[in-house]
Design a protein around this motif. Structure first.
Motif, PDB file in Angstrom:
ATOM      1  N   CYS A 117     -34.344   2.470 -23.293  1.00  0.00           N
ATOM      2  CA  CYS A 117     -33.282   2.432 -22.291  1.00  0.00           C
ATOM      3  C   CYS A 117     -33.381   1.163 -21.450  1.00  0.00           C
ATOM      4  O   CYS A 117     -32.380   0.487 -21.195  1.00  0.00           O
ATOM      5  CB  CYS A 117     -33.381   3.675 -21.397  1.00  0.00           C
ATOM      6  N   ILE A 118     -34.590   0.803 -21.055  1.00  0.00           N
ATOM      7  CA  ILE A 118     -34.774  -0.375 -20.190  1.00  0.00           C
ATOM      8  C   ILE A 118     -34.483  -1.661 -20.950  1.00  0.00           C
ATOM      9  O   ILE A 118     -33.852  -2.583 -20.426  1.00  0.00           O
ATOM     10  CB  ILE A 118     -36.202  -0.386 -19.603  1.00  0.00           C
ATOM     11  N   THR A 119     -34.928  -1.749 -22.210  1.00  0.00           N
ATOM     12  CA  THR A 119     -34.716  -2.980 -22.973  1.00  0.00           C
ATOM     13  C   THR A 119     -33.254  -3.179 -23.359  1.00  0.00           C
ATOM     14  O   THR A 119     -32.873  -4.262 -23.815  1.00  0.00           O
ATOM     15  CB  THR A 119     -35.581  -3.007 -24.244  1.00  0.00           C
ATOM     16  N   ALA A 120     -32.427  -2.148 -23.179  1.00  0.00           N
ATOM     17  CA  ALA A 120     -30.988  -2.303 -23.430  1.00  0.00           C
ATOM     18  C   ALA A 120     -30.295  -3.056 -22.304  1.00  0.00           C
ATOM     19  O   ALA A 120     -29.142  -3.470 -22.440  1.00  0.00           O
ATOM     20  CB  ALA A 120     -30.335  -0.937 -23.612  1.00  0.00           C
TER      21      ALA A 120
ATOM     22  N   GLY B   8     -37.783  -8.915 -10.332  1.00  0.00           N
ATOM     23  CA  GLY B   8     -37.911  -8.348  -8.996  1.00  0.00           C
ATOM     24  C   GLY B   8     -36.818  -7.360  -8.636  1.00  0.00           C
ATOM     25  O   GLY B   8     -36.914  -6.664  -7.621  1.00  0.00           O
ATOM     26  N   ASP B   9     -35.776  -7.274  -9.462  1.00  0.00           N
ATOM     27  CA  ASP B   9     -34.655  -6.394  -9.150  1.00  0.00           C
ATOM     28  C   ASP B   9     -34.916  -5.001  -9.731  1.00  0.00           C
ATOM     29  O   ASP B   9     -34.289  -4.563 -10.700  1.00  0.00           O
ATOM     30  CB  ASP B   9     -33.353  -6.972  -9.724  1.00  0.00           C
ATOM     31  N   SER B  10     -35.846  -4.290  -9.114  1.00  0.00           N
ATOM     32  CA  SER B  10     -36.193  -2.957  -9.612  1.00  0.00           C
ATOM     33  C   SER B  10     -35.058  -1.966  -9.409  1.00  0.00           C
ATOM     34  O   SER B  10     -34.917  -1.014 -10.178  1.00  0.00           O
ATOM     35  CB  SER B  10     -37.461  -2.458  -8.917  1.00  0.00           C
ATOM     36  N   THR B  11     -34.224  -2.199  -8.389  1.00  0.00           N
ATOM     37  CA  THR B  11     -33.104  -1.288  -8.122  1.00  0.00           C
ATOM     38  C   THR B  11     -32.132  -1.270  -9.298  1.00  0.00           C
ATOM     39  O   THR B  11     -31.665  -0.207  -9.727  1.00  0.00           O
ATOM     40  CB  THR B  11     -32.363  -1.710  -6.845  1.00  0.00           C
ATOM     41  N   ARG B  12     -31.828  -2.455  -9.838  1.00  0.00           N
ATOM     42  CA  ARG B  12     -30.888  -2.534 -10.963  1.00  0.00           C
ATOM     43  C   ARG B  12     -31.440  -1.799 -12.177  1.00  0.00           C
ATOM     44  O   ARG B  12     -30.699  -1.094 -12.878  1.00  0.00           O
ATOM     45  CB  ARG B  12     -30.607  -3.989 -11.289  1.00  0.00           C
TER      46      ARG B  12
ATOM     47  N   CYS C  42     -31.410   3.286 -15.505  1.00  0.00           N
ATOM     48  CA  CYS C  42     -32.100   4.458 -16.047  1.00  0.00           C
ATOM     49  C   CYS C  42     -31.445   5.749 -15.554  1.00  0.00           C
ATOM     50  O   CYS C  42     -31.296   6.713 -16.325  1.00  0.00           O
ATOM     51  CB  CYS C  42     -33.574   4.431 -15.652  1.00  0.00           C
ATOM     52  N   ARG C  43     -31.050   5.759 -14.282  1.00  0.00           N
ATOM     53  CA  ARG C  43     -30.401   6.962 -13.744  1.00  0.00           C
ATOM     54  C   ARG C  43     -29.076   7.248 -14.455  1.00  0.00           C
ATOM     55  O   ARG C  43     -28.684   8.401 -14.624  1.00  0.00           O
ATOM     56  CB  ARG C  43     -30.150   6.794 -12.245  1.00  0.00           C
ATOM     57  N   THR C  44     -28.417   6.184 -14.895  1.00  0.00           N
ATOM     58  CA  THR C  44     -27.141   6.351 -15.583  1.00  0.00           C
ATOM     59  C   THR C  44     -27.317   6.931 -16.979  1.00  0.00           C
ATOM     60  O   THR C  44     -26.455   7.685 -17.460  1.00  0.00           O
ATOM     61  CB  THR C  44     -26.411   4.992 -15.683  1.00  0.00           C
ATOM     62  N   HIS C  45     -28.420   6.612 -17.623  1.00  0.00           N
ATOM     63  CA  HIS C  45     -28.585   6.977 -19.033  1.00  0.00           C
ATOM     64  C   HIS C  45     -29.663   8.024 -19.291  1.00  0.00           C
ATOM     65  O   HIS C  45     -29.750   8.540 -20.420  1.00  0.00           O
ATOM     66  CB  HIS C  45     -28.916   5.723 -19.842  1.00  0.00           C
ATOM     67  N   LEU C  46     -30.471   8.354 -18.282  1.00  0.00           N
ATOM     68  CA  LEU C  46     -31.577   9.278 -18.496  1.00  0.00           C
ATOM     69  C   LEU C  46     -31.564  10.388 -17.447  1.00  0.00           C
ATOM     70  O   LEU C  46     -31.038  10.196 -16.345  1.00  0.00           O
ATOM     71  CB  LEU C  46     -32.922   8.538 -18.417  1.00  0.00           C
ATOM     72  N   PRO C  47     -32.169  11.529 -17.765  1.00  0.00           N
ATOM     73  CA  PRO C  47     -32.348  12.564 -16.743  1.00  0.00           C
ATOM     74  C   PRO C  47     -33.209  12.027 -15.595  1.00  0.00           C
ATOM     75  O   PRO C  47     -34.017  11.104 -15.782  1.00  0.00           O
ATOM     76  CB  PRO C  47     -33.067  13.681 -17.491  1.00  0.00           C
ATOM     77  N   ALA C  48     -33.062  12.612 -14.438  1.00  0.00           N
ATOM     78  CA  ALA C  48     -33.757  12.111 -13.243  1.00  0.00           C
ATOM     79  C   ALA C  48     -35.268  12.092 -13.419  1.00  0.00           C
ATOM     80  O   ALA C  48     -35.946  11.178 -12.935  1.00  0.00           O
ATOM     81  CB  ALA C  48     -33.366  12.964 -12.040  1.00  0.00           C
TER      82      ALA C  48
END
Length: 522
Positions: free
Chosen positions: A443-446, A478-482, A487-493
């Motif tokens: 998910c992150i590498t996408a 450094g943009d951990s929020t993005r 991840c919140r959009t594509h994965l369960p919490a």
């Protein structure tokens, strides 16, 4: 191979020889004896030279008193010498045990002790001194043959005269074990040749093939067979070149490499450091990759630089060498988010089973992969307990006596075949939910500008805390929020990492694979 103790008059032709690993590798030698077989350490060697060297090394080993089934530890960079020793061991019935040239002395000593190495061979690229080698073998130097030094005692006793059979152990490859001790994967000639025959057809090698695998990684044998088994040339890229992306690019370009075998991580490294300069590889036609999951964004980026590049995905374990091949379409459909594992080669069957051993046929349901094939290993060297966990009775036909390889890999059935879904041993429980860390990494590498990601789970009381270690372009660093929002959009919490940490590079194992344990210190 003929022998004085062979039965005569049994109705078999006199030239009915066993199909051994070495003979399969050299099956084109008489057809193209003067063709270049190997390029390594700045020199090229013909098939005829390789055959002569193998015979010479075999004589030295036999004269040293080695017996059928004795283990020969070999520590060097892959090349003409290592292949010659492999061929010599194969023909004489000795067990070839390859070790990486730069392995720590303590690890080499442990392996040599565990296999009761009867001979220790040091060759080009080894970081061991002669003193180290003698101490490891606890023996004195006994022979010098060109660039190889053999260490071992004069061994007295009458030779047993046993036949060399396809059921004999051909080699032992040591891999990392979950307990921290290396596991010795024991492969017979018969099992290896089944897989190697599939490789020569599944890879369909171009004549000039480059190998970047260290000697102790089974890709080194695979690469050798893919090239020599089709009458081509294998170029063993020096380790000091492989570790520097620009030097590797120049090597591939200057040697007009047509086919490259590597793990996906190396493709990512080349893209990161060389970028558009990869267009200089005008001769490169195909990349054969395996050992790790390959991500669609990486393939897309490579094809933007090299539009006609072919990709062959090879899936398998050291315990079976390989079991599936898949050719990636060009272009990759826009809706395709993962690359299927490909189809099992004829004579092998890859089964997707649930926790009760039932076959999964419904798309999207995660199961574990089991392999039925004649290419399965004998077991882990002197480790019956670990072997019993990997070679298991067929869950669907437990009384048949057939053993299957329980791979530990998870997969789901997608529209185009099986899709890798992570490792059984990379699963964790988060608030009662089973979580596969690889799914979070994918998910992150996408995310655009993310190059690599490693997710680890850290125990905090009764729960796990997820930490993502990420390599990105400067714009995203450094943009951990993005990253967390994606991840919140594509994965369960419960699968959203609690912490994002940014690094310049991830750590890799000597094989070139990502070192997942390196992230445990986070």
């Amino acid at each position: 191979m003929t022998d004085d103790h062979s039965p005569q008059g049994a109705g078999y032709p006199h030239d009915w020889d066993p199909v051994l690993v070495g003979r399969f590798i050299m099956r084109h030698a008489t057809r193209v004896p003067q063709a270049t077989a190997i390029v390594a350490h700045g020199r090229g060697h013909t098939y005829a030279e390789l055959a002569a060297a193998a015979e010479s090394y075999g004589t030295v080993l036999r004269d040293a008193g080695l017996q059928h089934g004795d283990t020969v530890a070999v520590c060097m960079e892959p090349g003409f010498e290592s292949v010659s020793v492999l061929l010599a061991c194969s023909e004489a019935g000795y067990v070839f045990v390859p070790l990486n040239a730069d392995q720590p002395v303590s690890r080499i000593a442990d392996i040599c002790h565990r296999i009761d190495a009867r001979m220790f061979v040091v060759g080009p690229g080894s970081s061991l001194s002669a003193v180290d080698a003698r101490e490891l073998a606890s023996r004195s130097a006994m022979a010098q043959e060109d660039t190889l030094t053999l260490h071992g005692p004069p061994m007295a006793g009458q030779r047993t005269g046993r036949l060399v059979l396809e059921s004999d152990v051909a080699y032992v490859i040591f891999t990392s074990g979950s307990t921290g001790a290396p596991k010795g994967v024991t492969m017979s000639h018969r099992a290896a040749v089944v897989a190697l025959r599939a490789i020569t057809h599944g890879c369909d090698a171009y004549p000039r093939l480059a190998s970047v695998a260290p000697l102790g990684f089974d890709f080194s044998i695979l690469d050798t067979v893919a090239a020599l088994g089709t009458g081509g040339t294998v170029f063993f890229v020096p380790r000091q070149v492989t570790m520097h992306p620009f030097r590797l690019l120049e090597y591939l370009r200057d040697h007009r490499i047509q086919q490259l075998h590597c793990v996906p991580t190396l493709m990512q490294v080349l893209l990161t450091h060389c970028g558009t300069r990869l267009a200089e590889l005008t001769e490169l036609r195909r990349i054969v990759t395996g050992g790790e999951e390959i991500l669609v964004p990486v393939l897309d980026r490579l094809r933007k630089v090299l539009p006609g590049l072919e990709f062959t995905i090879m899936y398998g374990q050291t315990e079976s060498i390989c079991c599936t091949f898949g050719h990636v379409p060009n272009p990759i459909p826009a809706t395709q988010r993962a690359i299927p594992l490909g189809s099992a080669y004829p004579g092998a069957e890859l089964l997707l089973l649930d926790n009760h051993g039932a076959r999964i046929t419904e798309p999207g349901v995660t199961g574990e992969l089991y392999l039925r094939a004649a290419s399965l290993f004998n077991g882990y060297w002197q480790d019956p307990e670990t072997t019993a966990r990997a070679l298991v009775p067929d869950p669907q036909r437990p009384h048949s006596g057939e053993l299957l390889l329980r791979t530990g890999d998870l997969a789901v059935l997608g529209p185009d075949g099986l899709i890798f879904a992570g490792r059984r041993d990379h699963q964790v429980q988060i608030y009662g939910n089973r979580v596969e860390l690889g799914e979070i990494e994918r998910c992150i590498t996408a995310i655009p500008l993310v190059r690599e990601a490693l997710v680890t789970a850290h125990q905090e009381g009764p729960a796990h805390r997820l930490i993502a270690t990420v390599v990105t372009d400067d714009e995203l660093r450094g943009d951990s929020t993005r990253i967390r929002d994606h991840c919140r959009t594509h994965l369960p919490a419960y699968m959203v990492p609690a912490q994002i940490q940014f690094v310049d590079n991830l750590s890799y194992l000597p094989s070139g694979k990502l070192d997942r344990n390196a992230g445990d210190a986070g």
